[in-house]
Design an enzyme around this catalytic site. Structure first.
Site, PDB file in Angstrom:
ATOM      1  N   GLU A  46       3.312  13.387  30.832  1.00 42.61           N
ATOM      2  CA  GLU A  46       4.299  14.165  29.722  1.00 42.61           C
ATOM      3  C   GLU A  46       4.015  15.606  29.970  1.00 42.61           C
ATOM      4  O   GLU A  46       3.501  16.699  29.379  1.00 42.61           O
ATOM      5  CB  GLU A  46       3.884  14.025  28.415  1.00 42.61           C
ATOM      6  CG  GLU A  46       4.284  12.681  27.990  1.00 42.61           C
ATOM      7  CD  GLU A  46       4.438  12.396  26.239  1.00 42.61           C
ATOM      8  OE1 GLU A  46       3.554  12.931  25.677  1.00 42.61           O
ATOM      9  OE2 GLU A  46       5.275  11.456  25.928  1.00 42.61           O
ATOM     10  N   GLU A  68       6.715   4.701  28.638  1.00 39.37           N
ATOM     11  CA  GLU A  68       6.176   4.650  27.261  1.00 39.37           C
ATOM     12  C   GLU A  68       7.310   4.299  26.355  1.00 39.37           C
ATOM     13  O   GLU A  68       8.263   5.047  26.656  1.00 39.37           O
ATOM     14  CB  GLU A  68       5.362   5.853  26.972  1.00 39.37           C
ATOM     15  CG  GLU A  68       4.019   6.009  27.124  1.00 39.37           C
ATOM     16  CD  GLU A  68       3.441   7.383  26.836  1.00 39.37           C
ATOM     17  OE1 GLU A  68       3.795   7.765  25.670  1.00 39.37           O
ATOM     18  OE2 GLU A  68       2.699   8.082  27.605  1.00 39.37           O
TER      19      GLU A  68
HETATM   20  C1  BGP Z   1       3.063  10.363  23.989  1.00 42.62           C
HETATM   21  C2  BGP Z   1       1.537  10.401  24.618  1.00 42.62           C
HETATM   22  C3  BGP Z   1       0.653   9.258  24.292  1.00 42.62           C
HETATM   23  C4  BGP Z   1       0.878   8.622  23.087  1.00 42.62           C
HETATM   24  C5  BGP Z   1       2.477   8.603  22.556  1.00 42.62           C
HETATM   25  C6  BGP Z   1       2.614   8.274  20.888  1.00 42.62           C
HETATM   26  O1  BGP Z   1       3.234  11.643  23.622  1.00 42.62           O
HETATM   27  O2  BGP Z   1       1.864  10.231  26.032  1.00 42.62           O
HETATM   28  O3  BGP Z   1      -0.588   9.418  24.645  1.00 42.62           O
HETATM   29  O4  BGP Z   1       0.069   8.914  22.050  1.00 42.62           O
HETATM   30  O5  BGP Z   1       3.045   9.957  22.578  1.00 42.62           O
HETATM   31  O6  BGP Z   1       2.166   9.288  20.332  1.00 42.62           O
HETATM   32  P1  BGP Z   1       1.129   9.226  19.042  1.00 42.62           P
HETATM   33  O7  BGP Z   1       0.045   8.810  19.548  1.00 42.62           O
HETATM   34  O8  BGP Z   1       0.986  10.758  18.434  1.00 42.62           O
HETATM   35  O9  BGP Z   1       1.827   8.395  18.020  1.00 42.62           O
END
Ligand code: BGP
Length: 473
Positions: free
Chosen positions: A178, A370
């Site tokens: 990201e 993701e």
């Molecule tokens: C993205 C990241 C992850 C992950 C995901 C979910 O931004 O790449 O590392 O954590 O989001 O977000 P969160 O963990 O805040 O629910």
């Protein structure tokens, strides 16, 4: 219909699952010193400087879900689900504890050797994020982190070691997780800290440039070491919608999209788009770019575009609108969409739109690395966890991806759901915001046995993979 060799799997990141923060010669990372609780957001955003553990705070990444000691058990469960790929990240501080050493830390390299060997035992292709929000604290203190061009050299050293050591074991790589997150969470996303009176924008965009130059070097070095390597960029994706058809809203949505797409424009096309150069000019942002940087960027574009997708976002120029905070991106409420318990808008069709737009823009294969639903799970008396809400979310998104592939002709290499095993939330530091098919007995305060158990979605995803996405019921 999904392609025959479609890479189904799941995704994690070192800082959110490994733990073992002081084992195997590992150094301290920015992601270690982001506490749970009300100070988390200010620290993530670089508004509150925290470069070491401080008294009175709980730091969930120290132990996380202890993948460091449980990886064999965890990968065996991924194997049982039929994973064809497993996305994980390298903790930079395991390989170079301070970041600027000449020689890597052998113990750290050995750890990932064992992880990759374990994956191959089950026919799982590792998909490696070289840096997932990760940065040695030493590099921040001594050099100012990515603001300093020296970081490009340290990153080149890191990737050279990784590509050489894991040649033949890893073929799919992502340079920066990201990469656009630096705009929203500069400390969490890239280890940036700001000095009193410093021009934040200038610091951010200089760092962005250095990261993008480093990323292009990684593509070059990776291809030289092994022409079979496939190296991608990674975008926190999700279209920005205009709330209304007011042309001002439409224009704002386009601009906000561009703020995030600029990174991929450079990484996938090889040069800064005019709108970005104009912005730098208008905002008086001077970036130290060398001719060599620009050449390396132009000659070494990525092989594929990877992305995370959780939701779309919505913007408006009007005053009478409800503001919301989904993920790290602010915006206004989209009245047509339902939201998760954490307020993230749920939009499977928006997923299809986003995929189409990215494919139209870059004409390179996508990799969805993701996607998922953060939700609270309840353990029934018999120990089962019936996470139908998670299944429903994933089913609708996989269907949308199928439509993008089958009906729209978008090329997609694979799909890894986020947090295939429960892990620490990046945004909130909570354990209770769970994404996994595998439940981990660990609570927000760090209590719990770390015992793993299978949720209903575990069996569901296993069937999805076994039928190559044909049976989503
Ligand atoms: C993205 C990241 C992850 C992950 C995901 C979910 O931004 O790449 O590392 O954590 O989001 O977000 P969160 O963990 O805040 O629910």
């Amino acid at each position: 219909m999904f392609p025959k060799d479609f890479l189904w799997g799941g995704a994690t990141a070192a800082n959110q699952c490994e733990g073992g923060y002081n084992e195997g010669g590992r150094g301290l990372a920015n992601v270690d010193v982001v506490p749970h609780g009300p100070e988390r957001r200010p620290v993530e955003r670089g508004l509150r400087k925290m470069l070491d553990f401080e008294e009175g705070y709980y730091y969930p990444a120290k132990t996380a879900v202890d993948f460091y000691h449980h990886y064999k058990e965890d990968i065996a469960m991924f194997g049982e689900m039929g994973f064809r790929t497993f996305r994980l990240s390298i903790a930079w501080t395991r390989i170079f504890p301070n970041g600027d050493e000449e020689e890597p830390n052998e113990e750290g390299l050995k750890f990932y050797d064992s992880v990759f060997d374990e994956c191959h035992k089950y026919g799982i292709e590792p998909l490696v994020t070289i840096t997932h929000f990760d940065m040695p604290v030493y590099l921040i203190k001594k050099y100012g982190g990515w603001k300093n061009r020296k970081l490009i050299e340290f990153y080149k050293r890191l990737v050279t070691v990784l590509f050489t050591r894991y040649k033949g074991k890893v073929r799919y790589w992502l340079t920066f997780n990201e990469i656009n997150m630096i705009l929203h969470m500069p400390f969490m996303g890239a280890g940036l800290v700001f000095e009193e009176g410093e021009d934040r924008n200038a610091a951010i965009y200089s760092s962005v440039h250095n990261e993008m130059a480093a990323s292009a070097w990684a593509v070059k070095i990776g291809h030289e070491i092994d022409p079979d390597n496939k190296i991608g960029c990674m975008l926190a994706a999700g279209d920005f919608y205009p709330l209304t058809s007011d042309p001002k809203d439409v224009f704002l949505a386009m601009q906000t999209d561009r703020d995030n797409l600029m990174f991929i424009d450079v990484q996938a096309r090889g040069y800064y788009p005019n709108y970005a150069l104009k912005q730098f000019e208008q905002k008086n942002i001077r970036i130290d770019m060398t001719d060599e940087d620009l050449r390396i960027m132009r000659e070494n574009t990525v092989d594929f575009i990877s992305l995370s997708f959780y939701s779309t976002r919505c913007v408006s120029t009007h005053d009478d609108v409800e503001k919301v905070q989904g993920n790290a991106f602010g915006g206004v409420r989209n009245p047509y969409l339902q939201r998760s318990e954490w307020g993230w808008a749920i939009d499977p069709l928006g997923f299809r739109t986003t995929m189409n737009k990215l494919y139209d823009r870059y004409q390179k294969p996508l990799f969805i690395v993701e996607n998922g639903l953060g939700a609270k799970d309840k353990i029934e008396e018999d120990g089962s966890i019936n996470d139908d809400y998670r299944i429903d979310y994933l089913r609708r998104h996989i269907q949308a991806m199928d439509d993008a592939i089958t009906l729209d002709g978008v090329e997609v290499l694979g799909y890894t759901t986020w947090g295939c095993i429960d892990l620490v939330s990046a945004g909130t530091g909570e354990m209770s915001k769970r994404y996994g098919f595998i439940y981990v007995d660990r609570n927000d305060d760090g209590s719990g046995t770390l015992k793993r158990s299978k949720k209903k979605s575990f069996y569901w995803y296993k069937k999805v993979i076994a039928t190559n996405g044909a049976d989503l019921s």
